[in-house]
Design a protein around this motif. Sequence first.
Motif, PDB file in Angstrom:
ATOM      1  N   CYS A   1       0.857  -1.176   0.000  1.00 18.75           N
ATOM      2  CA  CYS A   1       0.000   0.000   0.000  1.00 18.75           C
ATOM      3  C   CYS A   1       0.899   1.235   0.000  1.00 18.75           C
ATOM      4  O   CYS A   1       1.570   1.515   1.001  1.00 18.75           O
ATOM      5  CB  CYS A   1      -0.903   0.014   1.216  1.00 18.75           C
ATOM      6  N   ALA A   2       0.913   1.944  -1.103  1.00 18.18           N
ATOM      7  CA  ALA A   2       1.718   3.155  -1.220  1.00 18.18           C
ATOM      8  C   ALA A   2       0.867   4.366  -0.884  1.00 18.18           C
ATOM      9  O   ALA A   2      -0.209   4.558  -1.465  1.00 18.18           O
ATOM     10  CB  ALA A   2       2.281   3.275  -2.629  1.00 18.18           C
ATOM     11  N   ALA A   3       1.349   5.177   0.051  1.00 19.85           N
ATOM     12  CA  ALA A   3       0.611   6.363   0.485  1.00 19.85           C
ATOM     13  C   ALA A   3       1.266   7.618  -0.049  1.00 19.85           C
ATOM     14  O   ALA A   3       2.495   7.707  -0.144  1.00 19.85           O
ATOM     15  CB  ALA A   3       0.557   6.409   2.012  1.00 19.85           C
ATOM     16  N   SER A   4       0.436   8.604  -0.372  1.00 22.55           N
ATOM     17  CA  SER A   4       0.946   9.899  -0.827  1.00 22.55           C
ATOM     18  C   SER A   4      -0.006  10.983  -0.343  1.00 22.55           C
ATOM     19  O   SER A   4      -1.131  10.714   0.070  1.00 22.55           O
ATOM     20  CB  SER A   4       1.070   9.929  -2.352  1.00 22.55           C
ATOM     21  N   GLY A   5       0.465  12.214  -0.395  1.00 19.98           N
ATOM     22  CA  GLY A   5      -0.341  13.336   0.063  1.00 19.98           C
ATOM     23  C   GLY A   5       0.049  13.758   1.460  1.00 19.98           C
ATOM     24  O   GLY A   5       1.223  13.734   1.821  1.00 19.98           O
ATOM     25  N   ARG A   6      -0.916  14.092   2.297  1.00 25.10           N
ATOM     26  CA  ARG A   6      -0.684  14.612   3.639  1.00 25.10           C
ATOM     27  C   ARG A   6      -0.453  13.466   4.629  1.00 25.10           C
ATOM     28  O   ARG A   6      -1.153  13.333   5.631  1.00 25.10           O
ATOM     29  CB  ARG A   6      -1.850  15.477   4.086  1.00 25.10           C
ATOM     30  N   ILE A   7       0.553  12.673   4.354  1.00 24.67           N
ATOM     31  CA  ILE A   7       0.779  11.473   5.139  1.00 24.67           C
ATOM     32  C   ILE A   7       1.305  11.774   6.531  1.00 24.67           C
ATOM     33  O   ILE A   7       1.247  10.918   7.411  1.00 24.67           O
ATOM     34  CB  ILE A   7       1.732  10.510   4.413  1.00 24.67           C
ATOM     35  N   PHE A   8       1.778  12.984   6.778  1.00 25.78           N
ATOM     36  CA  PHE A   8       2.278  13.333   8.100  1.00 25.78           C
ATOM     37  C   PHE A   8       1.163  13.291   9.135  1.00 25.78           C
ATOM     38  O   PHE A   8       1.409  13.194  10.328  1.00 25.78           O
ATOM     39  CB  PHE A   8       2.917  14.717   8.088  1.00 25.78           C
ATOM     40  N   SER A   9      -0.080  13.380   8.678  1.00 25.79           N
ATOM     41  CA  SER A   9      -1.217  13.388   9.597  1.00 25.79           C
ATOM     42  C   SER A   9      -1.652  11.985  10.011  1.00 25.79           C
ATOM     43  O   SER A   9      -2.449  11.825  10.935  1.00 25.79           O
ATOM     44  CB  SER A   9      -2.400  14.106   8.949  1.00 25.79           C
ATOM     45  N   ILE A  10      -1.124  10.975   9.352  1.00 21.73           N
ATOM     46  CA  ILE A  10      -1.574   9.607   9.585  1.00 21.73           C
ATOM     47  C   ILE A  10      -0.889   8.985  10.795  1.00 21.73           C
ATOM     48  O   ILE A  10       0.331   9.029  10.909  1.00 21.73           O
ATOM     49  CB  ILE A  10      -1.332   8.738   8.341  1.00 21.73           C
TER      50      ILE A  10
ATOM     51  N   ASN B   1       9.009   3.530   6.074  1.00 19.29           N
ATOM     52  CA  ASN B   1       8.718   4.961   6.136  1.00 19.29           C
ATOM     53  C   ASN B   1       9.393   5.742   5.012  1.00 19.29           C
ATOM     54  O   ASN B   1       8.860   6.739   4.528  1.00 19.29           O
ATOM     55  CB  ASN B   1       9.135   5.516   7.491  1.00 19.29           C
ATOM     56  N   ALA B   2      10.543   5.276   4.581  1.00 17.36           N
ATOM     57  CA  ALA B   2      11.257   5.976   3.508  1.00 17.36           C
ATOM     58  C   ALA B   2      10.478   5.909   2.191  1.00 17.36           C
ATOM     59  O   ALA B   2      10.564   6.816   1.364  1.00 17.36           O
ATOM     60  CB  ALA B   2      12.640   5.377   3.327  1.00 17.36           C
ATOM     61  N   LYS B   3       9.727   4.826   2.023  1.00 11.67           N
ATOM     62  CA  LYS B   3       8.949   4.642   0.801  1.00 11.67           C
ATOM     63  C   LYS B   3       7.467   4.966   0.996  1.00 11.67           C
ATOM     64  O   LYS B   3       6.679   4.829   0.065  1.00 11.67           O
ATOM     65  CB  LYS B   3       9.093   3.206   0.300  1.00 11.67           C
ATOM     66  N   ASN B   4       7.098   5.354   2.217  1.00 13.11           N
ATOM     67  CA  ASN B   4       5.685   5.628   2.527  1.00 13.11           C
ATOM     68  C   ASN B   4       4.790   4.466   2.110  1.00 13.11           C
ATOM     69  O   ASN B   4       3.724   4.652   1.509  1.00 13.11           O
ATOM     70  CB  ASN B   4       5.221   6.915   1.845  1.00 13.11           C
ATOM     71  N   THR B   5       5.252   3.268   2.447  1.00 16.19           N
ATOM     72  CA  THR B   5       4.562   2.064   2.008  1.00 16.19           C
ATOM     73  C   THR B   5       4.352   1.122   3.189  1.00 16.19           C
ATOM     74  O   THR B   5       5.243   0.975   4.035  1.00 16.19           O
ATOM     75  CB  THR B   5       5.353   1.352   0.910  1.00 16.19           C
TER      76      THR B   5
END
Length: 121
Positions: free
Chosen positions: A22-31, A73-77
């Motif tokens: 699952c690759a995440a993008s966008g405002r991921i700092f809020s997750i 975390n480096a890949k936001n995955t």
Amino acid sequence: QVQLVESGGGLVQPGGSLRVSCAASGRIFSIKTMGWYRQAPGKERELVATITTGGSTNYADSVKGRFTISRDNAKNTVYLQMNSLKPEDTAAYYCAASIRSAPATYEYDYWGQGTQVTVSS
């Protein structure tokens, strides 16, 4: 907004393994929490596993010892490694993200489109 894109589903024989991503993008700092859910035809969506930003994990009893959730975390995955797969694991698998630390299913804010996992000989 956060976008979630799942990949890696497919057909596998009973006893086999599969990893979905699952690759995440966008405002991921809020997750704060990422989760994997699944839904089989005619059944309700059910929790499979969750992982927090701190690395704490939680699993459904039906997958404990067989599935592992992890994150890069480096890949936001976020990954779900599935071993010793059974026909009853057949379902559409959905990635979800929440701004809460211990969200209930209805408290997940973002959902992916799902990836199909079929376990059959």
